[in-house]
Design a protein around this motif. Structure first.
Motif, PDB file in Angstrom:
ATOM      1  N   ALA A 173     -10.945 -30.541 -37.529  1.00  0.00           N
ATOM      2  CA  ALA A 173     -12.641 -29.956 -37.447  1.00  0.00           C
ATOM      3  C   ALA A 173     -13.224 -29.946 -36.057  1.00  0.00           C
ATOM      4  O   ALA A 173     -14.195 -29.423 -35.868  1.00  0.00           O
ATOM      5  CB  ALA A 173     -13.284 -30.865 -38.558  1.00  0.00           C
ATOM      6  N   GLY A 174     -12.449 -30.427 -35.134  1.00  0.00           N
ATOM      7  CA  GLY A 174     -12.865 -30.470 -33.920  1.00  0.00           C
ATOM      8  C   GLY A 174     -12.678 -29.150 -32.959  1.00  0.00           C
ATOM      9  O   GLY A 174     -12.193 -28.039 -33.987  1.00  0.00           O
ATOM     10  N   TYR A 175     -13.110 -28.923 -32.026  1.00  0.00           N
ATOM     11  CA  TYR A 175     -12.930 -27.821 -31.191  1.00  0.00           C
ATOM     12  C   TYR A 175     -11.457 -27.490 -31.042  1.00  0.00           C
ATOM     13  O   TYR A 175     -11.313 -26.181 -31.511  1.00  0.00           O
ATOM     14  CB  TYR A 175     -13.320 -28.248 -29.715  1.00  0.00           C
ATOM     15  N   GLY A 184      -8.705 -28.516 -32.656  1.00  0.00           N
ATOM     16  CA  GLY A 184      -8.146 -28.606 -33.730  1.00  0.00           C
ATOM     17  C   GLY A 184      -8.452 -27.422 -34.505  1.00  0.00           C
ATOM     18  O   GLY A 184      -7.426 -26.861 -35.087  1.00  0.00           O
ATOM     19  N   ASP A 212     -10.180 -35.407 -40.884  1.00  0.00           N
ATOM     20  CA  ASP A 212     -11.117 -35.680 -40.031  1.00  0.00           C
ATOM     21  C   ASP A 212     -12.299 -36.432 -40.530  1.00  0.00           C
ATOM     22  O   ASP A 212     -12.808 -36.074 -41.486  1.00  0.00           O
ATOM     23  CB  ASP A 212     -11.501 -34.301 -39.576  1.00  0.00           C
ATOM     24  N   LEU A 266     -15.111 -36.240 -39.011  1.00  0.00           N
ATOM     25  CA  LEU A 266     -16.212 -35.666 -38.577  1.00  0.00           C
ATOM     26  C   LEU A 266     -17.330 -36.356 -37.602  1.00  0.00           C
ATOM     27  O   LEU A 266     -18.466 -36.085 -37.487  1.00  0.00           O
ATOM     28  CB  LEU A 266     -17.293 -34.904 -39.974  1.00  0.00           C
ATOM     29  N   THR A 312     -17.224 -36.294 -34.309  1.00  0.00           N
ATOM     30  CA  THR A 312     -17.676 -35.055 -33.362  1.00  0.00           C
ATOM     31  C   THR A 312     -17.387 -33.671 -34.170  1.00  0.00           C
ATOM     32  O   THR A 312     -17.691 -32.824 -33.521  1.00  0.00           O
ATOM     33  CB  THR A 312     -16.961 -35.325 -32.033  1.00  0.00           C
ATOM     34  N   GLY A 313     -16.652 -33.653 -35.281  1.00  0.00           N
ATOM     35  CA  GLY A 313     -16.142 -32.369 -35.712  1.00  0.00           C
ATOM     36  C   GLY A 313     -17.266 -31.857 -36.769  1.00  0.00           C
ATOM     37  O   GLY A 313     -18.105 -32.422 -36.953  1.00  0.00           O
ATOM     38  N   GLY A 368     -12.071 -38.534 -43.653  1.00  0.00           N
ATOM     39  CA  GLY A 368     -11.750 -39.853 -43.476  1.00  0.00           C
ATOM     40  C   GLY A 368     -11.325 -40.343 -42.173  1.00  0.00           C
ATOM     41  O   GLY A 368     -10.968 -39.254 -41.273  1.00  0.00           O
ATOM     42  N   ASP A 369     -11.320 -41.457 -41.839  1.00  0.00           N
ATOM     43  CA  ASP A 369     -10.838 -42.018 -40.620  1.00  0.00           C
ATOM     44  C   ASP A 369      -9.451 -42.413 -40.605  1.00  0.00           C
ATOM     45  O   ASP A 369      -8.736 -42.847 -41.577  1.00  0.00           O
ATOM     46  CB  ASP A 369     -11.768 -43.214 -40.446  1.00  0.00           C
ATOM     47  N   LEU A 370      -9.031 -41.963 -39.470  1.00  0.00           N
ATOM     48  CA  LEU A 370      -7.355 -41.991 -39.197  1.00  0.00           C
ATOM     49  C   LEU A 370      -7.078 -43.489 -39.147  1.00  0.00           C
ATOM     50  O   LEU A 370      -5.538 -43.765 -39.459  1.00  0.00           O
ATOM     51  CB  LEU A 370      -7.105 -41.555 -37.999  1.00  0.00           C
ATOM     52  N   ARG A 371      -7.862 -44.502 -38.951  1.00  0.00           N
ATOM     53  CA  ARG A 371      -7.523 -45.867 -38.912  1.00  0.00           C
ATOM     54  C   ARG A 371      -7.379 -46.330 -40.322  1.00  0.00           C
ATOM     55  O   ARG A 371      -7.226 -47.631 -40.319  1.00  0.00           O
ATOM     56  CB  ARG A 371      -8.291 -46.738 -37.888  1.00  0.00           C
ATOM     57  N   PHE A 403      -4.834 -34.497 -33.043  1.00  0.00           N
ATOM     58  CA  PHE A 403      -5.879 -34.253 -32.113  1.00  0.00           C
ATOM     59  C   PHE A 403      -7.011 -35.198 -32.124  1.00  0.00           C
ATOM     60  O   PHE A 403      -7.823 -35.536 -31.254  1.00  0.00           O
ATOM     61  CB  PHE A 403      -6.738 -32.976 -32.452  1.00  0.00           C
ATOM     62  N   TYR A 408      -3.238 -31.031 -21.848  1.00  0.00           N
ATOM     63  CA  TYR A 408      -4.143 -29.914 -21.400  1.00  0.00           C
ATOM     64  C   TYR A 408      -4.733 -30.168 -20.237  1.00  0.00           C
ATOM     65  O   TYR A 408      -5.309 -31.281 -19.998  1.00  0.00           O
ATOM     66  CB  TYR A 408      -5.203 -29.504 -22.568  1.00  0.00           C
ATOM     67  N   PHE A 409      -5.050 -29.082 -19.384  1.00  0.00           N
ATOM     68  CA  PHE A 409      -6.127 -29.020 -18.403  1.00  0.00           C
ATOM     69  C   PHE A 409      -7.146 -28.783 -19.062  1.00  0.00           C
ATOM     70  O   PHE A 409      -7.923 -29.306 -20.135  1.00  0.00           O
ATOM     71  CB  PHE A 409      -5.656 -28.109 -17.256  1.00  0.00           C
TER      72      PHE A 409
HETATM   73  P1  NAD Z   1     -13.273 -32.803 -30.477  1.00  0.00           P
HETATM   74  O1  NAD Z   1     -14.413 -34.165 -30.139  1.00  0.00           O
HETATM   75  O2  NAD Z   1     -13.927 -31.615 -30.720  1.00  0.00           O
HETATM   76  O3  NAD Z   1     -12.273 -33.112 -31.557  1.00  0.00           O
HETATM   77  C1  NAD Z   1     -11.690 -34.381 -32.165  1.00  0.00           C
HETATM   78  C2  NAD Z   1     -11.909 -34.419 -33.438  1.00  0.00           C
HETATM   79  O4  NAD Z   1     -11.297 -35.794 -34.145  1.00  0.00           O
HETATM   80  C3  NAD Z   1     -13.268 -34.222 -34.022  1.00  0.00           C
HETATM   81  O5  NAD Z   1     -13.261 -33.197 -35.186  1.00  0.00           O
HETATM   82  C4  NAD Z   1     -13.641 -35.690 -34.536  1.00  0.00           C
HETATM   83  O6  NAD Z   1     -14.401 -35.828 -35.791  1.00  0.00           O
HETATM   84  C5  NAD Z   1     -12.049 -35.950 -35.003  1.00  0.00           C
HETATM   85  N1  NAD Z   1     -11.882 -37.546 -34.792  1.00  0.00           N
HETATM   86  C6  NAD Z   1     -11.947 -38.464 -33.849  1.00  0.00           C
HETATM   87  N2  NAD Z   1     -11.818 -39.687 -34.366  1.00  0.00           N
HETATM   88  C7  NAD Z   1     -11.298 -39.810 -35.506  1.00  0.00           C
HETATM   89  C8  NAD Z   1     -10.756 -40.712 -36.398  1.00  0.00           C
HETATM   90  N3  NAD Z   1     -10.664 -41.898 -35.936  1.00  0.00           N
HETATM   91  N4  NAD Z   1     -10.560 -40.292 -37.562  1.00  0.00           N
HETATM   92  C9  NAD Z   1     -10.495 -39.088 -37.958  1.00  0.00           C
HETATM   93  N5  NAD Z   1     -10.821 -37.877 -37.160  1.00  0.00           N
HETATM   94  C10 NAD Z   1     -11.255 -38.512 -35.972  1.00  0.00           C
HETATM   95  O7  NAD Z   1     -12.572 -32.841 -29.217  1.00  0.00           O
HETATM   96  P2  NAD Z   1     -11.534 -31.602 -28.510  1.00  0.00           P
HETATM   97  O8  NAD Z   1     -12.406 -31.073 -27.376  1.00  0.00           O
HETATM   98  O9  NAD Z   1     -11.218 -30.523 -29.627  1.00  0.00           O
HETATM   99  O10 NAD Z   1     -10.434 -32.300 -28.228  1.00  0.00           O
HETATM  100  C11 NAD Z   1      -9.264 -32.565 -28.983  1.00  0.00           C
HETATM  101  C12 NAD Z   1      -7.997 -33.166 -28.540  1.00  0.00           C
HETATM  102  O11 NAD Z   1      -7.850 -32.819 -27.011  1.00  0.00           O
HETATM  103  C13 NAD Z   1      -8.747 -34.790 -28.090  1.00  0.00           C
HETATM  104  O12 NAD Z   1      -7.545 -35.628 -28.348  1.00  0.00           O
HETATM  105  C14 NAD Z   1      -8.700 -34.658 -26.676  1.00  0.00           C
HETATM  106  O13 NAD Z   1      -8.455 -36.016 -26.017  1.00  0.00           O
HETATM  107  C15 NAD Z   1      -7.751 -33.636 -26.293  1.00  0.00           C
HETATM  108  N6  NAD Z   1      -8.009 -33.028 -24.983  1.00  0.00           N
HETATM  109  C16 NAD Z   1      -9.182 -32.236 -24.754  1.00  0.00           C
HETATM  110  C17 NAD Z   1      -9.555 -31.485 -23.621  1.00  0.00           C
HETATM  111  C18 NAD Z   1     -10.796 -30.548 -23.657  1.00  0.00           C
HETATM  112  O14 NAD Z   1     -10.780 -30.176 -22.529  1.00  0.00           O
HETATM  113  N7  NAD Z   1     -11.541 -30.347 -24.734  1.00  0.00           N
HETATM  114  C19 NAD Z   1      -8.684 -31.450 -22.568  1.00  0.00           C
HETATM  115  C20 NAD Z   1      -7.352 -32.586 -22.696  1.00  0.00           C
HETATM  116  C21 NAD Z   1      -7.308 -33.171 -23.924  1.00  0.00           C
END
Ligand code: NAD
Ligand code: UFG
Length: 329
Positions: free
Chosen positions: A9-11, A13, A31, A33, A35-36, A50-53, A73, A168-169
């Motif tokens: 549900a994140g960016y 992902g 997820d 949620l 930050t998603g 739910g939480d991954l942990r 992700f 990723y960059f």
């Molecule tokens: P994001 O915060 O939008 O997405 C992360 C998602 O994981 C969110 O939807 C959040 O709710 C969920 N989440 C976090 N902890 C959780 C947990 N314990 N259990 C369940 N869900 C959980 O971030 P993004 O920008 O989409 O980044 C995704 C991944 O890519 C991350 O692992 C980040 O480290 C990596 N990354 C991002 C970038 C970038 O430029 N955005 C660059 C390099 C690496």
């Protein structure tokens, strides 16, 4: 068989889920949620909040759905915050990965594609950076990501886990039909913050440091479109299926843009003057990060389709114009 996407549900992902569906995959998302956004998850996906942990929840999930592979992700991912709150980053990122991989081992799932980062390199000795270059993270965030990469490699020896870590960059841009895009609260990333100026949500963009050893004194980064990242995840999955070979791959366009250059392109895209104000450096920012993605192009057959920075910013701008307050609006 389905693909389990943690953080779907994140960016990045949510964009990857769209790519997986387009490739004909079945998808289950977990997820919390934190930050998603639920609204970012495509129809046709099984969504578990739910939480991954939560090991019991993962056991249920692996028992209920036939999972072939995991794309991971879910993490805490802000470099600066990780310096202030290292223990939270170790908790969410490392314990999260530990609980996830333990469940995979228990349920006989042996393929994982992982969101790693350019932050594993720290201050690079040379650019473009190659995967074999030294990894000396300068933040707890980068440290936890590197530790996860290594955890997966040790788990290959012990349990036969196959992993592809994608470093990723700088991810940017939005889905080309503008249905989903970047929505972090609070936002810390450069491109969405710049675009808040023409949206009338901030007066100016702050440039963190104009005294770096770069051509115009501002930090240089390699911006990569989120759909090019999404496609790389599917190609990585395909490679794991076809070859069973683990690996680490950089994902970037191989071209660096300074903060000032990014602001100039955003001015061109939006037609707004976007005032910029210089401020001190942000802790932990390397001066220049540029990827060599030759290995991904060669071994994954990956070819970025949205490599032009103007196109990347245009897709981001179209999304923010459509949803100026993000998913809530
Ligand atoms: P994001 O915060 O939008 O997405 C992360 C998602 O994981 C969110 O939807 C959040 O709710 C969920 N989440 C976090 N902890 C959780 C947990 N314990 N259990 C369940 N869900 C959980 O971030 P993004 O920008 O989409 O980044 C995704 C991944 O890519 C991350 O692992 C980040 O480290 C990596 N990354 C991002 C970038 C970038 O430029 N955005 C660059 C390099 C690496
Ligand atoms: N910046 C500004 N002003 C702002 C925001 C950012 O000048 O208001 C600068 C930063 O100092 C940096 C550049 O813009 O030089 C890019 O900053 P971002 O915060 O957009 O991205 P980062 O490079 O800090 O980090 C991102 C991801 C990380 C990933 C890294 C890999 O957030 O997860 O890219 O390069 F590890």
């Amino acid at each position: 068989m389905a693909i389990l996407v943690t953080g779907g549900a994140g960016y990045i992902g949510s964009h990857t889920v769209k790519e997986l569906l387009a490739q004909g995959e079945r998808v289950v998302v977990i997820d919390s949620l934190v930050t998603g956004h639920k609204e970012a998850v495509s129809d046709g996906v099984v969504f578990v909040q739910g939480d991954l942990r939560d090991a019991a929840l993962l056991d249920d999930l692996f028992a209920m759905h036939e999972i072939e592979a995991v794309i991971h992700f879910a993490a805490s991912s802000l470099v600066g915050v990780s310096v202030q709150q290292p223990l939270e980053y170790y908790d969410n990122n490392l314990i999260g990965a530990h609980v996830l991989v333990s469940a995979m081992v228990r349920h006989g799932v042996n393929k994982i594609v992982f969101s790693s980062t350019a932050a594993t390199y720290g201050e690079p000795k040379r650019v473009p950076i190659e995967e074999s270059d030294p990894t000396e993270p300068t933040s707890p965030y980068g440290e936890t990501k590197l530790a996860m990469e290594r955890m997966f490699r040790w788990c290959e020896q012990a349990y036969g886990l196959k992993s592809i870590s994608l470093r990723y960059f700088n991810a940017a841009g939005a889905y080309p039909d503008h249905s989903i895009g970047e929505d972090h609260k609070p936002e810390t990333h450069l491109i969405p913050l710049i675009l808040q100026v023409p949206l009338g949500q901030r007066q100016h963009i702050t440039i963190f440091g104009d005294d770096y050893p770069t051509e115009d004194g501002t930090c240089v980064r390699d911006y990569i479109h989120v759909m090019d990242l999404a496609n790389a995840h599917w190609l990585a999955l395909k490679r794991l299926r076809e070859t069973g070979e683990s690996g680490v791959y950089n994902l970037g366009n191989g071209t660096g843009f300074s903060v000032k250059q990014v602001i100039d392109v955003a001015r061109e895209v939006t037609g707004h003057p976007i005032p910029a104000v210089a401020a001190p450096r942000r802790a932990g920012d390397p001066a220049v990060l540029i990827a060599s993605s030759a290995k991904a192009q060669r071994e994954l057959d990956w070819q970025p389709k949205y490599a032009d920075l103007k196109t990347i910013i245009q897709t981001a701008w179209d999304w923010h114009v459509r949803k100026p307050q993000g998913f809530e609006s």
